[in-house]
Write a protein that holds these residues in place. Sequence first.
Motif, PDB file in Angstrom:
ATOM      1  N   GLY A  29       0.808  -1.211   0.000  1.00 50.85           N
ATOM      2  CA  GLY A  29       0.000   0.000   0.000  1.00 50.85           C
ATOM      3  C   GLY A  29       0.838   1.257   0.000  1.00 50.85           C
ATOM      4  O   GLY A  29       0.561   2.213  -0.735  1.00 50.85           O
ATOM      5  N   VAL A  30       1.881   1.283   0.822  1.00 53.41           N
ATOM      6  CA  VAL A  30       2.754   2.456   0.886  1.00 53.41           C
ATOM      7  C   VAL A  30       3.483   2.654  -0.435  1.00 53.41           C
ATOM      8  O   VAL A  30       3.577   3.779  -0.956  1.00 53.41           O
ATOM      9  CB  VAL A  30       3.753   2.312   2.051  1.00 53.41           C
ATOM     10  CG1 VAL A  30       4.820   3.403   1.989  1.00 53.41           C
ATOM     11  CG2 VAL A  30       3.020   2.354   3.389  1.00 53.41           C
ATOM     12  N   ALA A  31       4.004   1.547  -1.004  1.00 55.42           N
ATOM     13  CA  ALA A  31       4.728   1.654  -2.276  1.00 55.42           C
ATOM     14  C   ALA A  31       3.820   2.161  -3.384  1.00 55.42           C
ATOM     15  O   ALA A  31       4.201   3.045  -4.166  1.00 55.42           O
ATOM     16  CB  ALA A  31       5.328   0.301  -2.648  1.00 55.42           C
ATOM     17  N   ALA A  32       2.615   1.598  -3.464  1.00 55.74           N
ATOM     18  CA  ALA A  32       1.673   2.021  -4.505  1.00 55.74           C
ATOM     19  C   ALA A  32       1.329   3.504  -4.365  1.00 55.74           C
ATOM     20  O   ALA A  32       1.280   4.236  -5.360  1.00 55.74           O
ATOM     21  CB  ALA A  32       0.409   1.172  -4.443  1.00 55.74           C
ATOM     22  N   THR A  33       1.102   3.947  -3.138  1.00 57.23           N
ATOM     23  CA  THR A  33       0.757   5.353  -2.913  1.00 57.23           C
ATOM     24  C   THR A  33       1.903   6.280  -3.279  1.00 57.23           C
ATOM     25  O   THR A  33       1.714   7.272  -3.996  1.00 57.23           O
ATOM     26  CB  THR A  33       0.368   5.574  -1.443  1.00 57.23           C
ATOM     27  OG1 THR A  33      -0.737   4.727  -1.104  1.00 57.23           O
ATOM     28  CG2 THR A  33      -0.028   7.019  -1.201  1.00 57.23           C
ATOM     29  N   ALA A  39       4.412  10.338  -9.417  1.00 54.67           N
ATOM     30  CA  ALA A  39       4.109  10.459 -10.844  1.00 54.67           C
ATOM     31  C   ALA A  39       2.979  11.443 -11.127  1.00 54.67           C
ATOM     32  O   ALA A  39       2.815  11.880 -12.274  1.00 54.67           O
ATOM     33  CB  ALA A  39       3.748   9.085 -11.409  1.00 54.67           C
ATOM     34  N   ALA A  40       2.201  11.798 -10.117  1.00 58.04           N
ATOM     35  CA  ALA A  40       0.957  12.541 -10.343  1.00 58.04           C
ATOM     36  C   ALA A  40       1.159  13.866 -11.065  1.00 58.04           C
ATOM     37  O   ALA A  40       0.369  14.241 -11.929  1.00 58.04           O
ATOM     38  CB  ALA A  40       0.252  12.787  -9.007  1.00 58.04           C
ATOM     39  N   ALA A 140       1.575  -2.365  -7.505  1.00 57.22           N
ATOM     40  CA  ALA A 140       2.294  -1.149  -7.118  1.00 57.22           C
ATOM     41  C   ALA A 140       3.029  -0.532  -8.295  1.00 57.22           C
ATOM     42  O   ALA A 140       3.087   0.700  -8.421  1.00 57.22           O
ATOM     43  CB  ALA A 140       3.264  -1.447  -5.977  1.00 57.22           C
ATOM     44  N   VAL A 141       3.598  -1.369  -9.186  1.00 57.94           N
ATOM     45  CA  VAL A 141       4.415  -0.839 -10.286  1.00 57.94           C
ATOM     46  C   VAL A 141       3.790  -1.090 -11.649  1.00 57.94           C
ATOM     47  O   VAL A 141       4.435  -0.885 -12.676  1.00 57.94           O
ATOM     48  CB  VAL A 141       5.845  -1.440 -10.250  1.00 57.94           C
ATOM     49  CG1 VAL A 141       6.549  -1.074  -8.956  1.00 57.94           C
ATOM     50  CG2 VAL A 141       5.807  -2.959 -10.422  1.00 57.94           C
ATOM     51  N   GLU A 142       2.529  -1.515 -11.700  1.00 59.50           N
ATOM     52  CA  GLU A 142       1.882  -1.821 -12.972  1.00 59.50           C
ATOM     53  C   GLU A 142       1.570  -0.510 -13.710  1.00 59.50           C
ATOM     54  O   GLU A 142       0.801   0.315 -13.218  1.00 59.50           O
ATOM     55  CB  GLU A 142       0.600  -2.615 -12.699  1.00 59.50           C
ATOM     56  CG  GLU A 142       0.192  -3.544 -13.833  1.00 59.50           C
ATOM     57  CD  GLU A 142      -0.318  -2.792 -15.026  1.00 59.50           C
ATOM     58  OE1 GLU A 142       0.214  -3.033 -16.130  1.00 59.50           O
ATOM     59  OE2 GLU A 142      -1.219  -1.953 -14.875  1.00 59.50           O
ATOM     60  N   ILE A 146      -1.117   2.566 -12.768  1.00 63.36           N
ATOM     61  CA  ILE A 146      -0.556   3.832 -12.288  1.00 63.36           C
ATOM     62  C   ILE A 146      -1.152   4.988 -13.076  1.00 63.36           C
ATOM     63  O   ILE A 146      -1.582   6.000 -12.500  1.00 63.36           O
ATOM     64  CB  ILE A 146       0.980   3.828 -12.399  1.00 63.36           C
ATOM     65  CG1 ILE A 146       1.584   2.812 -11.423  1.00 63.36           C
ATOM     66  CG2 ILE A 146       1.550   5.222 -12.122  1.00 63.36           C
ATOM     67  CD1 ILE A 146       3.073   2.624 -11.588  1.00 63.36           C
ATOM     68  N   ARG A 147      -1.194   4.860 -14.397  1.00 65.18           N
ATOM     69  CA  ARG A 147      -1.782   5.929 -15.206  1.00 65.18           C
ATOM     70  C   ARG A 147      -3.251   6.139 -14.862  1.00 65.18           C
ATOM     71  O   ARG A 147      -3.726   7.271 -14.749  1.00 65.18           O
ATOM     72  CB  ARG A 147      -1.642   5.618 -16.700  1.00 65.18           C
ATOM     73  CG  ARG A 147      -2.092   6.780 -17.591  1.00 65.18           C
ATOM     74  CD  ARG A 147      -1.911   6.482 -19.051  1.00 65.18           C
ATOM     75  NE  ARG A 147      -2.883   5.509 -19.533  1.00 65.18           N
ATOM     76  CZ  ARG A 147      -2.999   5.143 -20.812  1.00 65.18           C
ATOM     77  NH1 ARG A 147      -2.164   5.660 -21.714  1.00 65.18           N
ATOM     78  NH2 ARG A 147      -3.901   4.265 -21.186  1.00 65.18           N
TER      79      ARG A 147
END
Length: 512
Positions: A29-33, A39-40, A140-142, A146-147
């Motif tokens: 969860g932390v990595a994904a956030t 990137a935002a 997390a890194v997909e 992410i987009r």
Amino acid sequence: MKADGTRETAGRPAAGGSGALALIAVAAGVAATLIRLAAASRAFDLFGDEVIYADLGHSAAAGGLPRIAGQPFFLHPPGFFYLEAGWERLLGYQPDLIARVYQMRALNAVLAGATAVVLVLLVARAGSVWAGAAAGALFAVEPYTIRQNDRVLLETAMMLLVLLGYLALAHLIGRPPSRWALAGAAGTGVLFGLAVLIKDVAALLTVLPLLAAAVLGWGARRRVTLLVVGTTMVTYGVYVAVVAGAGYFGPLWQAKTEGAKRLLGLIQSTGFNRLGSTSLTGRLTAEAGYFGATYALLALAITALVLLRRGGPLQRMLALLQIAASVTLAYALFIGTLEEQALYLLVVPSLVTVPVAATLWRGHLGRHRRVPRTVLLSTMAILMLGLNLATCVQWLVQPDNGYARLRQYLAAHVPAGSAIIAVDGTNERGITEWALSDRYRVGRWSTPAARAKAHARYVVVPWATIKLGYGHLSPAQVRALVRQGRPVFSFHERTYGDLVLYQLPPAGGHGR
């Protein structure tokens, strides 16, 4: 394990693994956030719908129904817009358009982090702790997720609630009827109902699989399943009743029938199936360098068949989710309205079913055959993680935020209220109008007479958009227009190609 190879239980993490599972879920969860927050503001330029949805959230913060141009908005339910309203109340209102969009992107980044946590817990329950870890790491890194998560769109919040509902349902499978089980079923239905209140299409991922499970006798007990379905419908019904009580049932019905026609493909106003739209095959090919691992994941998702043949009640329930998502996307592909964000509805279930299927595939082997297949699965997972991580790094190193940079240049060199020509956009507003209309007069003054009347001296050209045919002028007409002037700002990016601001000479002897 039963004699027929199915599981006795819904699937639980191994004894003693709860602490490790919790750490893995939090880490994912932390990595994904953090990845999405990083990137935002750099990796994805402005998307037209983001402006609409951010404004709807701001209107909801004022109280009452979300509104657009002063009128209640009913094309989508209000759930996400109230989430935005709460986020705005927490962090404060951002008057600048880009800052406001980035603020709401941060909300979706947090929701994506929660999605990673739920994904780990659900996959671990249906498969194994290590399958849950793989699912969380991949999410997390997909790149595609992410987009999607870094745009102010509805699907991130919707899929979080869908996964939460299935996680709650997993705890009901195999339980004997009791007051607690029925209360849990009602709570699960509320979660699914809230997902539908984010976006109506969530019903296809919740109600339809549950009805199929009730008919087939899969998942939880039939009484429990039907209670979940009923509560889901009641939750949505409360919203309809509130709207009707406020005297807006007519506009709601009109918006929903129009939305249903769009979903069914009877109206093709957006998406790849719209007349004149860019080719889906061309888009997939062009983005294969970024989303190759995503395509591989979707290809592996056919392993949902393994869950149907070998899995227990929970695994088969998740297979129904995968099938429902696949049918929904297949219909949209061939007949309905197919938009880029719709793929998220299939990618996230695939991140559930593929790791669970891999666990089952390995678990049904003899001990002497498990090691080579474990090595194969681990190698595939590491390869996908590596490719996705490389894409994430590339996106962070090569910024894609041209309109934010353009606005900075305009703020420094062009007075607010100046007339700017937009050449993108066909029947609807293009991204230039969405991105600049809060500070400038943006219009389609492409003729000398129109330019002179509007005192328009600047034109913005997102060249990739124009070359794809998403403009009210042809590429040749745009080139003829800007040939009269000179570029004063230029930025190359992935989303809109060369984004260029041209300054034109006064038209007909009239200038600002």
